[in-house]
Write an enzyme that holds these catalytic residues in place. Structure first.
Site, PDB file in Angstrom:
ATOM      1  N   MET A  30       0.836  -1.288   0.036  1.00  0.00           N
ATOM      2  CA  MET A  30      -0.077   0.127  -0.116  1.00  0.00           C
ATOM      3  C   MET A  30       0.723   1.110  -0.104  1.00  0.00           C
ATOM      4  O   MET A  30       0.348   2.380   0.324  1.00  0.00           O
ATOM      5  CB  MET A  30      -1.094  -0.092   1.119  1.00  0.00           C
ATOM      6  N   ALA A  32       4.101   3.752   0.949  1.00  0.00           N
ATOM      7  CA  ALA A  32       4.918   4.236   2.029  1.00  0.00           C
ATOM      8  C   ALA A  32       6.197   3.321   2.367  1.00  0.00           C
ATOM      9  O   ALA A  32       5.944   2.710   3.599  1.00  0.00           O
ATOM     10  CB  ALA A  32       4.206   4.660   3.289  1.00  0.00           C
ATOM     11  N   HIS A  37       9.445  -3.957   3.316  1.00  0.00           N
ATOM     12  CA  HIS A  37       9.108  -3.956   1.990  1.00  0.00           C
ATOM     13  C   HIS A  37      10.083  -4.016   0.842  1.00  0.00           C
ATOM     14  O   HIS A  37       9.943  -5.023   0.075  1.00  0.00           O
ATOM     15  CB  HIS A  37       8.293  -2.602   1.517  1.00  0.00           C
ATOM     16  N   LYS A 151       4.767 -10.472   9.831  1.00  0.00           N
ATOM     17  CA  LYS A 151       4.336  -9.254  10.742  1.00  0.00           C
ATOM     18  C   LYS A 151       2.750  -9.447  10.820  1.00  0.00           C
ATOM     19  O   LYS A 151       2.005  -9.436  11.805  1.00  0.00           O
ATOM     20  CB  LYS A 151       4.839  -7.738  10.252  1.00  0.00           C
ATOM     21  N   SER A 188       4.406   1.140   7.685  1.00  0.00           N
ATOM     22  CA  SER A 188       4.187   2.344   7.043  1.00  0.00           C
ATOM     23  C   SER A 188       3.371   3.227   8.062  1.00  0.00           C
ATOM     24  O   SER A 188       3.747   4.587   8.235  1.00  0.00           O
ATOM     25  CB  SER A 188       3.295   2.117   5.917  1.00  0.00           C
TER      26      SER A 188
END
Length: 282
Positions: A30, A32, A37, A151, A188
């Site tokens: 998504m 940010a 990532h 996570k 994020s």
């Protein structure tokens, strides 16, 4: 770096580069983007011929409109991070209309009960939204492998279940949690924390490591009681949930079974910013 804002042009491009022996890795995000990532992307780049990254803030998985409105959107900075990582990454950054062909409405899924506890209990409809968008992205991208961080372990299990139930030809790869220097799980949402809040949020991982140490000699109920008492002494944190659950079914542990794998899950609010974390216990 190839960037696509519409599914039709992306699908045409992916068809043009596909060969009999090529593989396609996919990392849905998504935006940010943070180092967590990028770690998923590095794994995909190492294991596949090509890699697609999507950046899409999916409205159907937010049960709180305020949370959706405040979710960080940093496309320009994200493009730079992707280019620095590997300019051959293929970016798909669609609009809501491109994904949903009109009104964003969730499909209803049966995840065999995986959707009910924890995140599902506190975020009604969340996993229908997750299932809807991930299934749609898989249909558009048609990846060989898709990469998800541990996570969001409940989400990971739900995506695996959705793939199995829909006979989708994609292998789900789970990747370890990437942590900040103070062991706060990268998210994020961390960008919304003040420096002081970010520093104090290190206590979340400290709680989980203490839980892991206590687990061999204490009951799940006794450990849960300890977590609640500990956080009451830290009023800047509001505990939303803490649970010890079976990794496979996500059902709460009432009595330990030596043949099962268990995991601790926690969600706390810091200044109305929601942080989650998890740790394997055996």
């Amino acid at each position: 770096m190839p960037i696509f804002y519409g599914k039709a042009s992306l699908m045409d491009y992916l068809k043009s580069i596909k060969t009999i022996h090529s593989t396609l890795g996919f990392v849905p995000t998504m935006g940010a983007l943070h180092q967590g990532h990028l770690a998923l992307m590095q794994k995909s780049l190492a294991e596949n011929t090509n890699t697609v990254v999507s950046i899409f803030v999916n409205p159907t998985q937010f049960n709180n409109p305020e949370d959706l409105a405040k979710y960080p959107r940093t496309l320009e900075e994200d493009v730079k991070k992707l280019t620095d990582l590997d300019p051959n990454i293929i970016l798909y950054a669609p609009s809501v209309a491109d994904i949903y062909d009109g009104q964003p409405v969730s499909q209803s899924f049966d995840f065999d009960g995986l959707e009910n506890p924890m995140e599902g209990k506190f975020r009604p409809g969340h996993f229908n939204g997750v299932g809807t968008v991930v299934k749609r992205l898989f249909e558009i991208v048609e990846p060989t492998h898709a990469y998800f961080g541990e996570k969001d372990f409940q989400q990971l299990q739900i995506v695996k279940k959705m793939v199995a139930k829909n006979n989708l030809k994609v292998v789900i790869i789970s990747c370890p949690i990437y942590r900040e220097a103070n062991n706060l799980a990268m998210s994020s949402r961390n960008e919304r924390l003040s420096a002081q809040e970010r520093d104090k949020a290190a206590v979340i991982y400290q709680i989980l490591t203490s839980v892991k140490a206590k687990f061999p000699t204490n009951s799940a109920a006794k450990i849960s009681e300890w977590v609640q008492k500990f956080l009451k002494k830290n009023p800047q944190f509001t505990l939303e949930y803490f649970t010890i659950a079976d990794e496979a079914t996500l059902t709460s542990c009432n009595r330990k079974n030596k043949n099962k794998k268990y995991r601790a899950f926690i969600a706390v609010l810091v200044n109305n910013i929601r942080l989650i974390d998890t740790i394997s216990l055996n």
